[in-house]
Structure formats: structure tokens, C-alpha cells
Write a protein that holds these residues in place. Structure first.
Motif, PDB file in Angstrom:
ATOM      1  N   ARG A 230      10.675 -15.448   2.883  1.00  0.00           N
ATOM      2  CA  ARG A 230      12.128 -15.481   3.026  1.00  0.00           C
ATOM      3  C   ARG A 230      12.798 -16.101   1.801  1.00  0.00           C
ATOM      4  O   ARG A 230      14.021 -16.220   1.763  1.00  0.00           O
ATOM      5  N   LEU A 231      11.992 -16.529   0.829  1.00  0.00           N
ATOM      6  CA  LEU A 231      12.522 -17.344  -0.261  1.00  0.00           C
ATOM      7  C   LEU A 231      13.080 -16.534  -1.420  1.00  0.00           C
ATOM      8  O   LEU A 231      14.098 -16.897  -2.004  1.00  0.00           O
ATOM      9  N   HIS A 232      12.414 -15.433  -1.798  1.00  0.00           N
ATOM     10  CA  HIS A 232      12.877 -14.727  -3.002  1.00  0.00           C
ATOM     11  C   HIS A 232      12.938 -13.212  -2.843  1.00  0.00           C
ATOM     12  O   HIS A 232      13.864 -12.574  -3.358  1.00  0.00           O
ATOM     13  N   GLN A 233      12.011 -12.604  -2.127  1.00  0.00           N
ATOM     14  CA  GLN A 233      12.003 -11.147  -2.056  1.00  0.00           C
ATOM     15  C   GLN A 233      13.283 -10.561  -1.461  1.00  0.00           C
ATOM     16  O   GLN A 233      13.822  -9.591  -2.018  1.00  0.00           O
ATOM     17  N   PRO A 234      13.807 -11.080  -0.365  1.00  0.00           N
ATOM     18  CA  PRO A 234      15.015 -10.466   0.208  1.00  0.00           C
ATOM     19  C   PRO A 234      16.203 -10.457  -0.761  1.00  0.00           C
ATOM     20  O   PRO A 234      17.015  -9.521  -0.745  1.00  0.00           O
ATOM     21  N   TYR A 235      16.305 -11.475  -1.594  1.00  0.00           N
ATOM     22  CA  TYR A 235      17.441 -11.573  -2.514  1.00  0.00           C
ATOM     23  C   TYR A 235      17.306 -10.620  -3.699  1.00  0.00           C
ATOM     24  O   TYR A 235      18.279 -10.360  -4.413  1.00  0.00           O
ATOM     25  N   ARG A 236      16.112 -10.094  -3.921  1.00  0.00           N
ATOM     26  CA  ARG A 236      15.862  -9.234  -5.080  1.00  0.00           C
ATOM     27  C   ARG A 236      15.851  -7.748  -4.735  1.00  0.00           C
ATOM     28  O   ARG A 236      15.527  -6.912  -5.569  1.00  0.00           O
ATOM     29  N   ARG A 237      16.214  -7.408  -3.516  1.00  0.00           N
ATOM     30  CA  ARG A 237      16.121  -6.016  -3.071  1.00  0.00           C
ATOM     31  C   ARG A 237      16.900  -5.077  -3.972  1.00  0.00           C
ATOM     32  O   ARG A 237      16.466  -3.946  -4.239  1.00  0.00           O
ATOM     33  N   SER A 238      18.054  -5.503  -4.472  1.00  0.00           N
ATOM     34  CA  SER A 238      18.864  -4.618  -5.309  1.00  0.00           C
ATOM     35  C   SER A 238      18.181  -4.291  -6.635  1.00  0.00           C
ATOM     36  O   SER A 238      18.485  -3.270  -7.258  1.00  0.00           O
ATOM     37  N   ALA A 239      17.247  -5.128  -7.071  1.00  0.00           N
ATOM     38  CA  ALA A 239      16.569  -4.904  -8.352  1.00  0.00           C
ATOM     39  C   ALA A 239      15.514  -3.803  -8.232  1.00  0.00           C
ATOM     40  O   ALA A 239      15.269  -3.069  -9.197  1.00  0.00           O
ATOM     41  N   TYR A 240      14.867  -3.703  -7.076  1.00  0.00           N
ATOM     42  CA  TYR A 240      13.838  -2.678  -6.889  1.00  0.00           C
ATOM     43  C   TYR A 240      13.769  -2.292  -5.405  1.00  0.00           C
ATOM     44  O   TYR A 240      12.805  -2.629  -4.702  1.00  0.00           O
ATOM     45  N   PRO A 241      14.795  -1.575  -4.922  1.00  0.00           N
ATOM     46  CA  PRO A 241      14.838  -1.227  -3.500  1.00  0.00           C
ATOM     47  C   PRO A 241      13.636  -0.409  -3.036  1.00  0.00           C
ATOM     48  O   PRO A 241      13.155  -0.590  -1.912  1.00  0.00           O
ATOM     49  N   SER A 242      13.133   0.496  -3.891  1.00  0.00           N
ATOM     50  CA  SER A 242      11.992   1.317  -3.466  1.00  0.00           C
ATOM     51  C   SER A 242      10.727   0.472  -3.300  1.00  0.00           C
ATOM     52  O   SER A 242       9.894   0.761  -2.435  1.00  0.00           O
ATOM     53  N   SER A 243      10.587  -0.584  -4.112  1.00  0.00           N
ATOM     54  CA  SER A 243       9.417  -1.449  -3.989  1.00  0.00           C
ATOM     55  C   SER A 243       9.450  -2.216  -2.677  1.00  0.00           C
ATOM     56  O   SER A 243       8.434  -2.317  -1.970  1.00  0.00           O
ATOM     57  N   LEU A 244      10.598  -2.765  -2.343  1.00  0.00           N
ATOM     58  CA  LEU A 244      10.685  -3.513  -1.085  1.00  0.00           C
ATOM     59  C   LEU A 244      10.642  -2.588   0.123  1.00  0.00           C
ATOM     60  O   LEU A 244      10.149  -2.981   1.187  1.00  0.00           O
ATOM     61  N   GLN A 245      11.114  -1.361  -0.033  1.00  0.00           N
ATOM     62  CA  GLN A 245      10.954  -0.401   1.049  1.00  0.00           C
ATOM     63  C   GLN A 245       9.477  -0.109   1.289  1.00  0.00           C
ATOM     64  O   GLN A 245       9.025   0.006   2.434  1.00  0.00           O
ATOM     65  N   LEU A 246       8.706  -0.024   0.202  1.00  0.00           N
ATOM     66  CA  LEU A 246       7.263   0.184   0.338  1.00  0.00           C
ATOM     67  C   LEU A 246       6.603  -1.025   0.994  1.00  0.00           C
ATOM     68  O   LEU A 246       5.722  -0.865   1.856  1.00  0.00           O
ATOM     69  N   VAL A 247       7.010  -2.237   0.606  1.00  0.00           N
ATOM     70  CA  VAL A 247       6.493  -3.437   1.261  1.00  0.00           C
ATOM     71  C   VAL A 247       6.775  -3.378   2.764  1.00  0.00           C
ATOM     72  O   VAL A 247       5.889  -3.631   3.594  1.00  0.00           O
ATOM     73  N   ASP A 248       8.010  -3.027   3.115  1.00  0.00           N
ATOM     74  CA  ASP A 248       8.383  -2.941   4.533  1.00  0.00           C
ATOM     75  C   ASP A 248       7.524  -1.914   5.267  1.00  0.00           C
ATOM     76  O   ASP A 248       7.053  -2.162   6.400  1.00  0.00           O
ATOM     77  N   THR A 249       7.302  -0.756   4.633  1.00  0.00           N
ATOM     78  CA  THR A 249       6.522   0.310   5.266  1.00  0.00           C
ATOM     79  C   THR A 249       5.082  -0.143   5.510  1.00  0.00           C
ATOM     80  O   THR A 249       4.522   0.056   6.600  1.00  0.00           O
ATOM     81  N   LEU A 250       4.479  -0.746   4.505  1.00  0.00           N
ATOM     82  CA  LEU A 250       3.107  -1.200   4.652  1.00  0.00           C
ATOM     83  C   LEU A 250       2.983  -2.259   5.742  1.00  0.00           C
ATOM     84  O   LEU A 250       2.056  -2.229   6.563  1.00  0.00           O
ATOM     85  N   ARG A 251       3.931  -3.189   5.756  1.00  0.00           N
ATOM     86  CA  ARG A 251       3.860  -4.263   6.743  1.00  0.00           C
ATOM     87  C   ARG A 251       4.103  -3.729   8.161  1.00  0.00           C
ATOM     88  O   ARG A 251       3.525  -4.241   9.126  1.00  0.00           O
ATOM     89  N   LYS A 252       4.931  -2.705   8.286  1.00  0.00           N
ATOM     90  CA  LYS A 252       5.127  -2.099   9.604  1.00  0.00           C
ATOM     91  C   LYS A 252       3.834  -1.497  10.135  1.00  0.00           C
ATOM     92  O   LYS A 252       3.660  -1.355  11.354  1.00  0.00           O
ATOM     93  N   HIS A 253       2.943  -1.144   9.227  1.00  0.00           N
ATOM     94  CA  HIS A 253       1.646  -0.600   9.617  1.00  0.00           C
ATOM     95  C   HIS A 253       0.559  -1.678   9.629  1.00  0.00           C
ATOM     96  O   HIS A 253      -0.639  -1.370   9.646  1.00  0.00           O
ATOM     97  N   GLY A 254       0.971  -2.943   9.597  1.00  0.00           N
ATOM     98  CA  GLY A 254       0.030  -4.045   9.735  1.00  0.00           C
ATOM     99  C   GLY A 254      -0.728  -4.410   8.482  1.00  0.00           C
ATOM    100  O   GLY A 254      -1.722  -5.144   8.550  1.00  0.00           O
ATOM    101  N   ILE A 255      -0.278  -3.916   7.324  1.00  0.00           N
ATOM    102  CA  ILE A 255      -0.974  -4.182   6.063  1.00  0.00           C
ATOM    103  C   ILE A 255      -0.255  -5.286   5.305  1.00  0.00           C
ATOM    104  O   ILE A 255       0.934  -5.153   4.997  1.00  0.00           O
TER     105      ILE A 255
END
Length: 301
Positions: A230-255
Motif C-alpha cells: 500500500r506504500l508506493h505501487q498504488p500511487y505510481r499507477r499513472s506511470a505504468y498502468p499496464s504494469s499494475l494491471q498485470l500485477v492485479d491480474t496475476l494476483r487475482k489468479h493467486g500468483i
């Protein structure tokens, strides 16, 4: 100093933060830069192959050279001339510690060219490399290998100094770097961070960072919970939205998945080292990378 002294330095990539461990945690990865450094009778020659060729400066602004000069200054002596051949395998501006690798390589090469033992001078190498970075997580991982915990403190003369300790990563770790096609600037992503965070998020970060140490070294089954941030990644979403979307997708699948360093590369930690192909969209290259456990290696020519 004899003009024929030569050293070969191999230094690994790294992934920093690992979720909650901002500027604190690092993991060395088996992708490498190599620097062949030799003394000369005068002048400076810098040659670059691989990553960064045609884009990095070939003079005293080159990061390897800057680290070497800083190290020579720390010991109060150095050669009158240098020749460097850099073979870069660590992607630049992708969040895999390329600048730290260059700084560690330069500092270690300088130590060796002075006839000193790089292992005995690890603290000097760390201070130079981390000082150029402003934090020690990537530099310590490239220097020591394995999993590192780092910190910053005030030393003599009220100067910033850096500490690091190495822990042995669990043998089952199978990192996969999802290397982004686009680049990212550390300065830009740091500028997106707020000056203050809620107390609840600070407490959450403390618990997850402590859990990371346990997960990466002893209980990898805890990696999913440990890498929540919760410390840094959420605040950086605008810098690389596709990267954080990929993080979200992987974590939704338990990875377990995080932004690697300042991004935009994503580091995934699947238990078996395999990722379903349909989860990784365009714009990323899936690259399994073993954990490097040696750190910087210096060989005399």
C-alpha cells in the motif's frame, strides 16, 4: 600503478522493494553485466556492447566511470588512464537495477585495480554504489547476491551511510520477470509518491515487510500475503498502468506479483516458475530468471 593491470567484473541484476519493502528489500537475479577494466598510460576509453549501446555516455559521465572515480577518491589514489569494455545484459530503465549494477561493477573494479581485495572492501563498494543511487536495496543485492535487507543511517560527520545484510533465499524460489517494452524513470516515479501516508498503511507496510523476510527465506508459501503493498505501487499507477494491471491480474489468479523496483517490469513468483501464457498480454516478455546467489564476481586478467 602498472599500466597492464586488468580485471573482469560480473554483476547481477536485481529486483528491489519486492512489494512493501520500499528502499529496503532486494533480490539478486541471474542476468548480468560484465565490465573489463584496465589501467592505461593516460586518457579514458569506454566501449559498450548490449543494453544501452548508443544511448549511454562514453566519457566521465558513464556510471561505471563515475563509480570508479568515486572509489579512487575514497582511497586517495588511482591510475592516470582507464580503458573499459562494458557488455550489458541488464535492461536499462526497466526496474531491474541496471544503474546499481553499473555502480557496483565500477566500484568493485576500482578496488581491484588498486590491488585491494574486493571482498574485504565490500563496505566501500556498498557506500559508493548506494551513495550514487541514494538507497542500497539494488546495490546490496548486486554486491552480495541472494536476498538483502538494507537501511540508511547517519555516520561520522553527519554523512549518510548504508547498511546491508544478506540472507539466503529459499531454494524453491522461481522468479519470472515480465520485462516491459516501455521504459520508466525512477525520478518520475518517485515524484508521484505523497509526502505522507495514512497510519494504517504504514502499519500494514511494517507487517508485510517483516513477513517478506520470512517468506523469501523460509516460508515461500507466505509470498502472496507478504508481497501486498500500500506504500508506493498504488500511487505510481499513472506511470505504468499496464504494469499494475498485470500485477492485479496475476494476483487475482493467486500468483504473487509486484512491480520490480521503479518499474515498469513486473516480478512474478509462481511456486513452480510457470505462468499461464494467457495471463501475460502484449508489451511484456516473460523471462524466467534464477536467483543469483554469488553477487559481484571479480577476476584478475
Amino acid at each position: 600503478m602498472r599500466t597492464h593491470r586488468e580485471v573482469r567484473v560480473t554483476v547481477p541484476a536485481s529486483s528491489a522493494n519486492l512489494g512493501p519493502g520500499f528502499d529496503t528489500l532486494g533480490l539478486a537475479l541471474a542476468r548480468y553485466d560484465e565490465v573489463i577494466a584496465s589501467t592505461a598510460e593516460g586518457g579514458l576509453v569506454v566501449e559498450v556492447d548490449g543494453e544501452g549501446r548508443g544511448n549511454v555516455p562514453l566519457d566521465q559521465r558513464h556510471l561505471v566511470v563515475r563509480a570508479m572515480l568515486a572509489t579512487f577518491a575514497a582511497f586517495g589514489k588511482g591510475p592516470v588512464g582507464l580503458r573499459l569494455h562494458c557488455r550489458n545484459g541488464v535492461p536499462h530503465s526497466r526496474g531491474l537495477g541496471s544503474s546499481a549494477a553499473a555502480s557496483v561493477a565500477g566500484a568493485a573494479a576500482a578496488v581491484a585495480l588498486l590491488g585491494r581485495d574486493p571482498e574485504r572492501e565490500q563496505d566501500t563498494v556498498l557506500q559508493v554504489a548506494a551513495g550514487l543511487e541514494g538507497h542500497a536495496d539494488n546495490a546490496a543485492a548486486s554486491l552480495l547476491g541472494g536476498f538483502v535487507v538494507t537501511w540508511k543511517y547517519r555516520g561520522g560527520n553527519n554523512q549518510d551511510r548504508y547498511g546491508a545484510t544478506r540472507l539466503e533465499p529459499h531454494t524453491s524460489l522461481r522468479p519470472v520477470a515480465l520485462i516491459a517494452e516501455c521504459e520508466s524513470s525512477t525520478a518520475v516515479t518517485r515524484g508521484l509518491l505523497p509526502p505522507q501516508v495514512p497510519h494504517a498503511d504504514a502499519a500494514f507496510t511494517a507487517s508485510r515487510t517483516a513477513l517478506c523476510v520470512c517468506a523469501f527465506t523460509a516460508q515461500p508459501g507466505l509470498l502472496f500475503a507478504a508481497t501486498e503493498d500500500r506504500l508506493h505501487q498504488p500511487y505510481r499507477r499513472s506511470a505504468y498502468p499496464s504494469s499494475l494491471q498485470l500485477v492485479d491480474t496475476l494476483r487475482k489468479h493467486g500468483i504473487p506479483a509486484v512491480i520490480s523496483g521503479a518499474g515498469p517490469t513486473v516480478l512474478a513468483l509462481p511456486p513452480d516458475g510457470e505462468l499461464p501464457a494467457d495471463l501475460v498480454g502484449p508489451g511484456f516478455t516473460s523471462t524466467p530468471l534464477a536467483v543469483d546467489r554469488r553477487g559481484v564476481v571479480v577476476e584478475h586478467g
